[in-house]
Design an enzyme around this catalytic site. Structure first.
Site, PDB file in Angstrom:
ATOM      1  N   ASP A   1       0.862  -1.166   0.000  1.00  0.00           N
ATOM      2  CA  ASP A   1       0.000   0.000   0.000  1.00  0.00           C
ATOM      3  C   ASP A   1       0.910   1.231   0.000  1.00  0.00           C
ATOM      4  O   ASP A   1       2.074   1.164   0.390  1.00  0.00           O
ATOM      5  CB  ASP A   1      -0.923  -0.035   1.213  1.00  0.00           C
ATOM      6  CG  ASP A   1      -2.130   0.861   1.010  1.00  0.00           C
ATOM      7  OD1 ASP A   1      -2.217   1.526  -0.043  1.00  0.00           O
ATOM      8  OD2 ASP A   1      -2.990   0.892   1.907  1.00  0.00           O
TER       9      ASP A   1
ATOM     10  N   ASP B   1      -7.995  -7.187   0.588  1.00  0.00           N
ATOM     11  CA  ASP B   1      -7.157  -7.263   1.798  1.00  0.00           C
ATOM     12  C   ASP B   1      -7.957  -6.677   2.939  1.00  0.00           C
ATOM     13  O   ASP B   1      -8.775  -5.772   2.744  1.00  0.00           O
ATOM     14  CB  ASP B   1      -5.858  -6.464   1.645  1.00  0.00           C
ATOM     15  CG  ASP B   1      -6.068  -4.992   1.957  1.00  0.00           C
ATOM     16  OD1 ASP B   1      -6.687  -4.294   1.123  1.00  0.00           O
ATOM     17  OD2 ASP B   1      -5.662  -4.528   3.044  1.00  0.00           O
TER      18      ASP B   1
ATOM     19  N   CYS C   1     -14.464 -27.295   9.470  1.00  0.00           N
ATOM     20  CA  CYS C   1     -13.201 -26.654   9.077  1.00  0.00           C
ATOM     21  C   CYS C   1     -12.033 -27.645   9.146  1.00  0.00           C
ATOM     22  O   CYS C   1     -11.943 -28.448  10.069  1.00  0.00           O
ATOM     23  CB  CYS C   1     -12.929 -25.459   9.987  1.00  0.00           C
ATOM     24  SG  CYS C   1     -11.386 -24.605   9.647  1.00  0.00           S
TER      25      CYS C   1
ATOM     26  N   CYS D   1      -8.758 -26.685   9.197  1.00  0.00           N
ATOM     27  CA  CYS D   1      -7.511 -26.041   9.640  1.00  0.00           C
ATOM     28  C   CYS D   1      -6.931 -26.789  10.840  1.00  0.00           C
ATOM     29  O   CYS D   1      -7.640 -27.508  11.540  1.00  0.00           O
ATOM     30  CB  CYS D   1      -7.755 -24.568   9.973  1.00  0.00           C
ATOM     31  SG  CYS D   1      -8.332 -24.267  11.650  1.00  0.00           S
TER      32      CYS D   1
ATOM     33  N   CYS E   1      -8.832 -26.330  14.216  1.00  0.00           N
ATOM     34  CA  CYS E   1     -10.078 -27.096  14.372  1.00  0.00           C
ATOM     35  C   CYS E   1      -9.818 -28.602  14.399  1.00  0.00           C
ATOM     36  O   CYS E   1     -10.597 -29.355  14.980  1.00  0.00           O
ATOM     37  CB  CYS E   1     -11.048 -26.732  13.254  1.00  0.00           C
ATOM     38  SG  CYS E   1     -11.713 -25.062  13.446  1.00  0.00           S
TER      39      CYS E   1
ATOM     40  N   HIS F   1      -6.822 -20.069  12.179  1.00  0.00           N
ATOM     41  CA  HIS F   1      -8.179 -20.487  11.786  1.00  0.00           C
ATOM     42  C   HIS F   1      -8.839 -19.429  10.899  1.00  0.00           C
ATOM     43  O   HIS F   1      -9.425 -19.741   9.858  1.00  0.00           O
ATOM     44  CB  HIS F   1      -9.050 -20.757  13.010  1.00  0.00           C
ATOM     45  CG  HIS F   1     -10.499 -20.851  12.644  1.00  0.00           C
ATOM     46  ND1 HIS F   1     -11.055 -21.985  12.104  1.00  0.00           N
ATOM     47  CD2 HIS F   1     -11.499 -19.927  12.664  1.00  0.00           C
ATOM     48  CE1 HIS F   1     -12.332 -21.767  11.823  1.00  0.00           C
ATOM     49  NE2 HIS F   1     -12.621 -20.524  12.157  1.00  0.00           N
TER      50      HIS F   1
END
Lengths: 375, 375
Positions: B92, B266, B304, B306, B309, B335
């Site tokens: 940015d 983003d 989930c 991930c 989890c 997560h």
């Protein structure tokens, strides 16, 4: 189910190379535990802890009795499942933390009443309750509740304190739930007095614990005195039992204690230092916040194989700490735990090779060099 | 060296499925960037960020110009090496952060003078300096310096502000160092006014940037107004250029924006929420600090995949946040980033399959359900 056992495969003078077997696997000794006080090694994932080579984790009865409570941990399937650590776990009894962290403590023969440092709530810890908590947590190595005699105690104070701890040790052994693959250690007290240390060892040996915690050291007495106490304490222990030097220490403390026959260590130093920008390196230690590292493209330690040293510059770590970024604590903790585990690997190798004295000489020579020259 | 390019492989109504190529590799669109403001994704290792599926990282000119300075990053080999992120990086311009974080700002046609929020030191940011900084950082996608017109601006204020940003965009393009595999995006402003948004798009198209940032949204105007602005802004952009919705947004914001033709996103939301105990789940969001999770053995989201989890209970995460343990932020950030990246994967798949409307209907149906019943 594996029985709780300790086997010694090699010795080098007083130093021992061994292995402890538990219901949740084995760990090689001399070992350094991963400090997981509140069921987490601060700023580390379990995978990263494992990657450093740590095999045994230590959790704390005091912290876990307050939050989330041992009853809840038990309902959730025990500490191993709760924190996703499938290896062996040792739990401290909580006695040391009650005295150092809580408020309004009142101790008598029965136990200790205290106020939580978290919310002021009132709690009681007795030998019996400490054993129950460690059972609920499903700890593989249960430590007896004892009183850590304060540094500077007179012979009389130290004797009174030690003898109460020995009476508590008897109560702890009496209620310990004996199971395959689970062990219980007594804790040697007696301050700096040889006769009291010998009396304490004799009391614990008579009770017949699975190992000895060496308590009341690394609390300000200095390294020379600490080593003296080990020299006069360890010869009277039963040699076939593991010896755990509690809350110790610096790399130099560990090296000297291994030479004297200690098998197990725990200390917050590598993790706490990792959060306060101190890194252990082969040539001593550095503070990564110092301006001399701000533009340095070199790793923390060029001889280190940890992911932090393989992938990041001192300049990047300096930047992370200056910006108070969590990754700084994560990367430096990983490095420090790797450093400690690597030290233990090297010590184990040196004992096996019968070259421990040479290793220790080289260790001190490196430590004395100080950090690499600034660029 | 790969040229900077954008290719569209499928569309579903206004939504596009594409791929951007850069000197540091490709990323699939629609994409959600990993927010690495100060050259680190907060509370995440690079390996964990990659494991979530993130391919593009976003860093910030404002933060990095203050610490460690772009000159130092360049001397250390550029941002990719500095932070150990080998994939593409977008930076940015710093304009938004100067206005939101720094003190004593003075903006005129030349640029903006401000005091650092870190130490009060005085700095200047101009279109030319912002381009130089992003060049020194070795950013793959450089954003023009613009003024983010404040929410609630009148037509006159918005016109003045947007036109200055367009003049700055010309200055930015003029000094941009064109290289293979590196691109530069202009930023559309114009607040909520269709004529101004169209004027801004026309100005940027005439300058011929490699993509469009859509600025001045997700700053309090509300989702309906935000979607209205996209509806009137995007049709006049050159279709073959990627469209980046800056600083946005909630899962619902992203879903609706993808439907309208946005390719890149983003937002600090998944990382910041991960540090403040908020978890994104298929059925909305939960705050893991809430007492209802204290003894819950179930994962944050049973659907989930991930690591958080797969390995940890809500009760454990609740415990970590109650004890202010860093691992809580680490696991929940992982997560949340996994959730966002999974959302993008599903959106890309739905566009490819031509089933985006069905996907979005199911998404909203799930979100409306609210959290699973307490045990």
């Amino acid at each position: 189910m594996t029985a709780f056992s300790f086997s010694i495969s090699a010795t080098d003078k007083k130093a021992r190379r061994g292995r402890v077997s538990t219901a949740h696997g084995t760990f090689e000794t001399p070992c350094f535990m991963a400090t997981a006080t509140a069921a987490t090694v601060k700023a580390m994932t379990v995978e990263s802890v494992r990657a450093t080579g740590a095999e045994l984790a230590i959790c704390n009865t005091y912290h876990l009795m307050l939050r989330p409570t041992p009853e809840r941990v038990a309902a959730l399937g025990g500490l191993h499942k709760f924190m996703n650590w499938q290896g062996p776990i040792l739990t401290d009894s909580g006695g040391y933390q009650v005295m150092s962290l809580s408020a309004l403590r009142q101790m008598d023969e029965h136990g200790v009443v205290f106020q939580s440092h978290v919310d002021g709530s009132r709690h009681e810890l007795t030998p019996e309750r400490s054993m129950e908590i460690q059972y609920l947590l499903d700890s593989n190595i249960t430590m007896c509740l004892d009183e850590c005699t304060k540094n500077g105690a007179t012979h009389e104070e130290a004797a009174d304190s030690m003898r109460r701890s020995m009476r508590w040790a008897e109560r702890c052994r009496k209620v310990f739930n004996r199971r395959e693959g689970y062990g219980q250690f007594g804790i040697v007290q007696g301050s700096v007095y040889q006769d009291l240390r010998e009396e304490s060892v004799a009391a614990l040996s008579a009770i017949d614990f699975d190992g000895y915690g060496i308590g009341g050291l690394a609390i300000g007495e200095g390294q020379e005195m600490m080593f003296n106490v080990l020299d006069v304490t360890l010869p009277s222990t039963i040699p076939a039992r593991p010896r755990y030097m509690m809350g110790c220490g610096t790399p130099s403390d560990i090296v000297g204690s291994v030479q004297r026959g200690i098998d197990m260590f725990d200390c917050v130093m590598p993790t706490r230092s990792g959060r306060t920008a101190k890194a252990f390196v082969r040539r001593g230690s550095i503070n990564i916040r110092n301006a001399r590292h701000a533009a340095d493209p070199r790793p923390v330690d060029e001889t280190c194989t940890c992911p932090t040293c393989q992938n990041y510059s001192r300049a990047y770590l300096h930047h992370l700490f200056r910006c108070e970024e969590i990754l700084g604590a994560m990367l430096l903790t990983h490095h420090n735990l790797h450093y400690y585990q690597n030290l233990m690997r090297e010590l184990r190798g040196a004992i096996e090779a019968g070259t421990l004295d040479d290793y220790v000489a080289a260790f001190h020579e490196n430590q004395a060099k100080g950090d690499i020259e600034a660029l």
